[in-house]
Design an enzyme around this catalytic site. Structure first.
Site, PDB file in Angstrom:
ATOM      1  N   SER A 111      -5.249  -0.392  10.720  1.00  0.00           N
ATOM      2  CA  SER A 111      -5.173  -0.768   9.283  1.00  0.00           C
ATOM      3  C   SER A 111      -6.010   0.255   8.471  1.00  0.00           C
ATOM      4  CB  SER A 111      -5.857  -1.976   9.111  1.00  0.00           C
ATOM      5  OG  SER A 111      -4.897  -3.141   9.545  1.00  0.00           O
ATOM      6  N   GLU A 118      -4.243   8.144  -8.354  1.00  0.00           N
ATOM      7  CA  GLU A 118      -2.929   7.359  -8.950  1.00  0.00           C
ATOM      8  C   GLU A 118      -2.847   6.213  -8.319  1.00  0.00           C
ATOM      9  OE1 GLU A 118      -2.459  11.912  -8.891  1.00  0.00           O
ATOM     10  OE2 GLU A 118      -2.693  10.437  -7.213  1.00  0.00           O
ATOM     11  N   SER A 119      -3.962   5.817  -7.317  1.00  0.00           N
ATOM     12  CA  SER A 119      -3.745   4.389  -6.742  1.00  0.00           C
ATOM     13  C   SER A 119      -4.064   4.511  -5.203  1.00  0.00           C
ATOM     14  CB  SER A 119      -2.624   3.516  -7.405  1.00  0.00           C
ATOM     15  OG  SER A 119      -3.157   2.139  -7.022  1.00  0.00           O
ATOM     16  N   HIS A 124      -0.691  -1.395   7.642  1.00  0.00           N
ATOM     17  CA  HIS A 124      -1.172  -2.331   8.634  1.00  0.00           C
ATOM     18  C   HIS A 124      -0.025  -2.044   9.935  1.00  0.00           C
ATOM     19  CE1 HIS A 124      -3.911  -4.003   6.025  1.00  0.00           C
ATOM     20  NE2 HIS A 124      -3.201  -3.718   5.106  1.00  0.00           N
ATOM     21  N   CYS A 139       0.599   5.433  -9.895  1.00  0.00           N
ATOM     22  CA  CYS A 139       0.883   5.873 -11.667  1.00  0.00           C
ATOM     23  C   CYS A 139       1.096   7.132 -11.768  1.00  0.00           C
ATOM     24  CB  CYS A 139      -0.438   5.228 -11.960  1.00  0.00           C
ATOM     25  SG  CYS A 139      -1.125   3.705 -11.399  1.00  0.00           S
TER      26      CYS A 139
END
Length: 172
Positions: A111, A118-119, A124, A139
């Site tokens: 994980s 940008e984020s 997982h 973004c």
């Protein structure tokens, strides 16, 4: 947020003093130190932000969030390979990598997250089931859809399912 909620999230409680009785028992943090990649991001004017709102499908939004499920995929327990694949996703999408944190599980599974200007991209894996779940939210000018091809080339799933959400659609 309560101290119990922070603990369950694995956040470092050292920065958030606990009540005296809890401090006496010692720290409860599950935060681990692991190798990380940190890349400096150049200073930008407010009008030149990497995470700016975009227009997609005629809708003004913060960005596209892809939910990507890989079925009957390969190499889902290979942490260095997963890290390199995330870097390739970032590069091909034209995003800016800030940090990668991956955690291997025993006996199997990985994980983690690649934090982007940008984020993010999160992963997982359940190698025993041949299944991997990726979230790709970007973004600005980044192209999250390019990550789908990267993931398919890397993990060779027999089937891929992709859903897209346009985030922040109702922001004025």
């Amino acid at each position: 947020m309560s101290h119990d909620a922070l603990f369950q999230l694995g956040m470092d409680l050292e920065a958030h003093p606990a009540p005296r009785a809890e401090r006496a028992a010692g720290p409860r943090s599950t935060t681990q130190t692991e190798d990380t990649i940190v890349a400096p991001v150049p200073a930008r004017d407010a009008d030149d932000r990497l995470d700016h709102f975009i227009e997609k499908q005629g809708i003004r939004c913060a960005g596209a969030h892809l939910i990507i499920d890989l079925y009957e995929a390969e190499r889902l327990d290979d942490l260095p390979y997963i890290e390199e694949t995330l870097k390739t996703c970032v590069e091909e999408a034209g995003a800016t990598l800030l940090h990668i944190h991956l955690h291997p599980f025993e006996p199997t599974g990985v994980s983690g997250v690649a934090v982007l200007a940008e984020s993010h991209i999160s992963v997982h894996t359940w190698p025993e089931a041949g299944y991997a779940a990726f979230d790709v939210f970007m973004c600005g000018d980044a192209k999250p859809e390019k990550c789908v091809d990267v993931l398919e080339r890397a993990f060779r799933p027999s089937r891929t399912a992709v859903s897209e959400l346009l985030r922040g659609r109702e922001v004025a």
